[in-house]
Design a protein around this motif. Structure first.
Motif, PDB file in Angstrom:
ATOM      1  N   ASP A   1       0.821  -1.207   0.000  1.00 35.77           N
ATOM      2  CA  ASP A   1       0.000   0.000   0.000  1.00 35.77           C
ATOM      3  C   ASP A   1       0.863   1.269   0.000  1.00 35.77           C
ATOM      4  O   ASP A   1       0.489   2.276  -0.603  1.00 35.77           O
ATOM      5  CB  ASP A   1      -0.957  -0.005   1.191  1.00 35.77           C
ATOM      6  CG  ASP A   1      -2.055  -1.051   1.028  1.00 35.77           C
ATOM      7  OD1 ASP A   1      -2.330  -1.470  -0.121  1.00 35.77           O
ATOM      8  OD2 ASP A   1      -2.640  -1.452   2.048  1.00 35.77           O
ATOM      9  N   PHE A   2       2.010   1.210   0.652  1.00 26.70           N
ATOM     10  CA  PHE A   2       2.944   2.336   0.644  1.00 26.70           C
ATOM     11  C   PHE A   2       3.399   2.634  -0.785  1.00 26.70           C
ATOM     12  O   PHE A   2       3.394   3.785  -1.227  1.00 26.70           O
ATOM     13  CB  PHE A   2       4.132   2.002   1.557  1.00 26.70           C
ATOM     14  CG  PHE A   2       5.243   2.997   1.573  1.00 26.70           C
ATOM     15  CD1 PHE A   2       5.015   4.348   1.774  1.00 26.70           C
ATOM     16  CD2 PHE A   2       6.552   2.578   1.416  1.00 26.70           C
ATOM     17  CE1 PHE A   2       6.060   5.264   1.814  1.00 26.70           C
ATOM     18  CE2 PHE A   2       7.609   3.474   1.461  1.00 26.70           C
ATOM     19  CZ  PHE A   2       7.359   4.823   1.651  1.00 26.70           C
ATOM     20  N   ILE A   3       3.755   1.610  -1.520  1.00 24.27           N
ATOM     21  CA  ILE A   3       4.202   1.790  -2.910  1.00 24.27           C
ATOM     22  C   ILE A   3       3.059   2.333  -3.765  1.00 24.27           C
ATOM     23  O   ILE A   3       3.269   3.210  -4.615  1.00 24.27           O
ATOM     24  CB  ILE A   3       4.784   0.475  -3.462  1.00 24.27           C
ATOM     25  CG1 ILE A   3       6.099   0.178  -2.729  1.00 24.27           C
ATOM     26  CG2 ILE A   3       4.988   0.545  -4.974  1.00 24.27           C
ATOM     27  CD1 ILE A   3       6.667  -1.198  -2.980  1.00 24.27           C
ATOM     28  N   ARG A   4       1.847   1.859  -3.533  1.00 25.39           N
ATOM     29  CA  ARG A   4       0.688   2.385  -4.272  1.00 25.39           C
ATOM     30  C   ARG A   4       0.478   3.872  -3.967  1.00 25.39           C
ATOM     31  O   ARG A   4       0.142   4.656  -4.865  1.00 25.39           O
ATOM     32  CB  ARG A   4      -0.571   1.602  -3.901  1.00 25.39           C
ATOM     33  CG  ARG A   4      -0.607   0.233  -4.494  1.00 25.39           C
ATOM     34  CD  ARG A   4      -1.879  -0.496  -4.130  1.00 25.39           C
ATOM     35  NE  ARG A   4      -1.865  -1.821  -4.695  1.00 25.39           N
ATOM     36  CZ  ARG A   4      -2.406  -2.888  -4.127  1.00 25.39           C
ATOM     37  NH1 ARG A   4      -3.032  -2.772  -2.966  1.00 25.39           N
ATOM     38  NH2 ARG A   4      -2.343  -4.067  -4.707  1.00 25.39           N
TER      39      ARG A   4
ATOM     40  N   ARG B   1      10.265   6.226 -11.432  1.00 30.41           N
ATOM     41  CA  ARG B   1      10.028   5.776 -12.812  1.00 30.41           C
ATOM     42  C   ARG B   1      11.028   4.719 -13.266  1.00 30.41           C
ATOM     43  O   ARG B   1      10.668   3.772 -13.948  1.00 30.41           O
ATOM     44  CB  ARG B   1      10.074   6.970 -13.766  1.00 30.41           C
ATOM     45  CG  ARG B   1       8.798   7.747 -13.751  1.00 30.41           C
ATOM     46  CD  ARG B   1       8.682   8.667 -14.970  1.00 30.41           C
ATOM     47  NE  ARG B   1       7.494   9.477 -14.792  1.00 30.41           N
ATOM     48  CZ  ARG B   1       7.504  10.764 -14.469  1.00 30.41           C
ATOM     49  NH1 ARG B   1       8.652  11.401 -14.346  1.00 30.41           N
ATOM     50  NH2 ARG B   1       6.385  11.421 -14.316  1.00 30.41           N
ATOM     51  N   GLN B   2      12.277   4.876 -12.902  1.00 31.07           N
ATOM     52  CA  GLN B   2      13.321   3.938 -13.330  1.00 31.07           C
ATOM     53  C   GLN B   2      13.631   2.877 -12.254  1.00 31.07           C
ATOM     54  O   GLN B   2      14.619   2.161 -12.373  1.00 31.07           O
ATOM     55  CB  GLN B   2      14.601   4.708 -13.661  1.00 31.07           C
ATOM     56  CG  GLN B   2      14.430   5.799 -14.696  1.00 31.07           C
ATOM     57  CD  GLN B   2      13.953   5.244 -16.034  1.00 31.07           C
ATOM     58  OE1 GLN B   2      14.431   4.220 -16.508  1.00 31.07           O
ATOM     59  NE2 GLN B   2      12.983   5.917 -16.640  1.00 31.07           N
ATOM     60  N   THR B   3      12.799   2.788 -11.244  1.00 33.16           N
ATOM     61  CA  THR B   3      13.051   1.884 -10.117  1.00 33.16           C
ATOM     62  C   THR B   3      12.502   0.497 -10.400  1.00 33.16           C
ATOM     63  O   THR B   3      11.407   0.348 -10.943  1.00 33.16           O
ATOM     64  CB  THR B   3      12.385   2.451  -8.834  1.00 33.16           C
ATOM     65  OG1 THR B   3      12.935   3.733  -8.576  1.00 33.16           O
ATOM     66  CG2 THR B   3      12.594   1.558  -7.641  1.00 33.16           C
ATOM     67  N   ASP B   4      13.258  -0.511 -10.027  1.00 37.67           N
ATOM     68  CA  ASP B   4      12.770  -1.888 -10.050  1.00 37.67           C
ATOM     69  C   ASP B   4      11.819  -2.026  -8.856  1.00 37.67           C
ATOM     70  O   ASP B   4      12.253  -2.211  -7.711  1.00 37.67           O
ATOM     71  CB  ASP B   4      13.961  -2.851  -9.933  1.00 37.67           C
ATOM     72  CG  ASP B   4      13.563  -4.314  -9.865  1.00 37.67           C
ATOM     73  OD1 ASP B   4      12.372  -4.625  -9.643  1.00 37.67           O
ATOM     74  OD2 ASP B   4      14.473  -5.159 -10.014  1.00 37.67           O
ATOM     75  N   ILE B   5      10.522  -1.916  -9.126  1.00 39.51           N
ATOM     76  CA  ILE B   5       9.524  -1.889  -8.055  1.00 39.51           C
ATOM     77  C   ILE B   5       9.522  -3.196  -7.264  1.00 39.51           C
ATOM     78  O   ILE B   5       9.356  -3.179  -6.035  1.00 39.51           O
ATOM     79  CB  ILE B   5       8.117  -1.575  -8.613  1.00 39.51           C
ATOM     80  CG1 ILE B   5       8.095  -0.162  -9.236  1.00 39.51           C
ATOM     81  CG2 ILE B   5       7.053  -1.687  -7.522  1.00 39.51           C
ATOM     82  CD1 ILE B   5       8.435   0.966  -8.270  1.00 39.51           C
ATOM     83  N   GLY B   6       9.738  -4.315  -7.906  1.00 36.80           N
ATOM     84  CA  GLY B   6       9.803  -5.598  -7.184  1.00 36.80           C
ATOM     85  C   GLY B   6      10.928  -5.596  -6.156  1.00 36.80           C
ATOM     86  O   GLY B   6      10.751  -6.015  -5.009  1.00 36.80           O
TER      87      GLY B   6
ATOM     88  N   ARG C   1      10.756  -5.605  -2.014  1.00 41.77           N
ATOM     89  CA  ARG C   1      11.492  -6.578  -1.179  1.00 41.77           C
ATOM     90  C   ARG C   1      12.373  -5.878  -0.156  1.00 41.77           C
ATOM     91  O   ARG C   1      12.395  -6.251   1.016  1.00 41.77           O
ATOM     92  CB  ARG C   1      12.349  -7.506  -2.051  1.00 41.77           C
ATOM     93  CG  ARG C   1      11.602  -8.631  -2.716  1.00 41.77           C
ATOM     94  CD  ARG C   1      12.539  -9.645  -3.363  1.00 41.77           C
ATOM     95  NE  ARG C   1      13.591  -9.079  -4.210  1.00 41.77           N
ATOM     96  CZ  ARG C   1      13.433  -8.663  -5.461  1.00 41.77           C
ATOM     97  NH1 ARG C   1      12.260  -8.747  -6.042  1.00 41.77           N
ATOM     98  NH2 ARG C   1      14.455  -8.165  -6.152  1.00 41.77           N
ATOM     99  N   MET C   2      13.113  -4.881  -0.609  1.00 41.28           N
ATOM    100  CA  MET C   2      14.025  -4.179   0.303  1.00 41.28           C
ATOM    101  C   MET C   2      13.257  -3.426   1.390  1.00 41.28           C
ATOM    102  O   MET C   2      13.642  -3.441   2.553  1.00 41.28           O
ATOM    103  CB  MET C   2      14.923  -3.197  -0.465  1.00 41.28           C
ATOM    104  CG  MET C   2      15.910  -3.839  -1.446  1.00 41.28           C
ATOM    105  SD  MET C   2      17.081  -4.968  -0.653  1.00 41.28           S
ATOM    106  CE  MET C   2      16.332  -6.550  -1.027  1.00 41.28           C
ATOM    107  N   MET C   3      12.161  -2.780   1.003  1.00 38.49           N
ATOM    108  CA  MET C   3      11.355  -2.045   1.972  1.00 38.49           C
ATOM    109  C   MET C   3      10.749  -3.005   2.996  1.00 38.49           C
ATOM    110  O   MET C   3      10.730  -2.724   4.191  1.00 38.49           O
ATOM    111  CB  MET C   3      10.259  -1.265   1.232  1.00 38.49           C
ATOM    112  CG  MET C   3       9.530  -0.277   2.073  1.00 38.49           C
ATOM    113  SD  MET C   3      10.610   1.086   2.542  1.00 38.49           S
ATOM    114  CE  MET C   3       9.917   1.486   4.116  1.00 38.49           C
ATOM    115  N   THR C   4      10.278  -4.154   2.530  1.00 38.18           N
ATOM    116  CA  THR C   4       9.694  -5.157   3.422  1.00 38.18           C
ATOM    117  C   THR C   4      10.748  -5.705   4.378  1.00 38.18           C
ATOM    118  O   THR C   4      10.515  -5.813   5.583  1.00 38.18           O
ATOM    119  CB  THR C   4       9.047  -6.298   2.607  1.00 38.18           C
ATOM    120  OG1 THR C   4       8.043  -5.737   1.744  1.00 38.18           O
ATOM    121  CG2 THR C   4       8.411  -7.335   3.497  1.00 38.18           C
TER     122      THR C   4
END
Length: 158
Positions: free
Chosen positions: A60-63, A76-81, A85-88
């Protein structure tokens, strides 16, 4: 008149009775607490809902970041996956979940990015909206924000 043995014992009993009663109560209370230990405090990780709660909060934070015009361009250029993972991992580790964070420290991660205070505030607000969406109590929100607040100096570099 010389006090009799029975009179002396009566006075002694009256004097000792409250003391003995207090000692008995203390022993019984101690025994009860020894057999039923107090429940230990929940970790912040547990208060966030454990693995599933942290996972959902990160999603939800990423959303929220993606919906915020002030900050979404930074990703925009970030590997969201990988970011997820790193944020989690980081949130799990920081809140006492027993995870190991495998990413770079915040200073290395944000070096040269020229993140402004406005952008940082947008990220914090996105996290707050995600916590509200997950119905995380205000006290728990404050604890999480307090963990991340010291990272400000390593993230904002403009």
């Amino acid at each position: 008149m010389k006090p009799s043995y029975s009179m002396a014992m009566g006075r002694l009993r009256r004097c000792l009775a409250p003391t003995v009663l207090h000692m008995l109560v203390a022993i019984l209370v101690g025994a009860c607490s020894a057999t039923s230990p107090a429940k230990p405090e929940m970790t912040l990780y547990e208060q966030l809902g454990g693995e599933a709660g942290v996972e959902q909060l990160t999603t939800d934070f990423i959303r929220e970041i993606a919906a915020d015009e002030r900050i979404k361009g930074r990703y925009r250029q970030t590997d969201i996956g990988r970011f997820h993972r790193m944020m989690t991992e980081q949130m799990c580790m920081e809140t006492g979940g027993g995870c190991t964070y495998s990413g770079d420290d915040m200073l290395q991660t944000h070096a040269g990015m020229k993140i402004t205070r406005v952008e940082f505030n947008g990220i914090v607000e996105a996290l707050m909206r995600a916590m509200d969406r997950n119905r995380i109590p205000q006290g728990v929100q404050n604890q999480l924000l307090a963990l991340y607040a010291p990272m400000h100096a390593d993230i904002v570099n403009r």
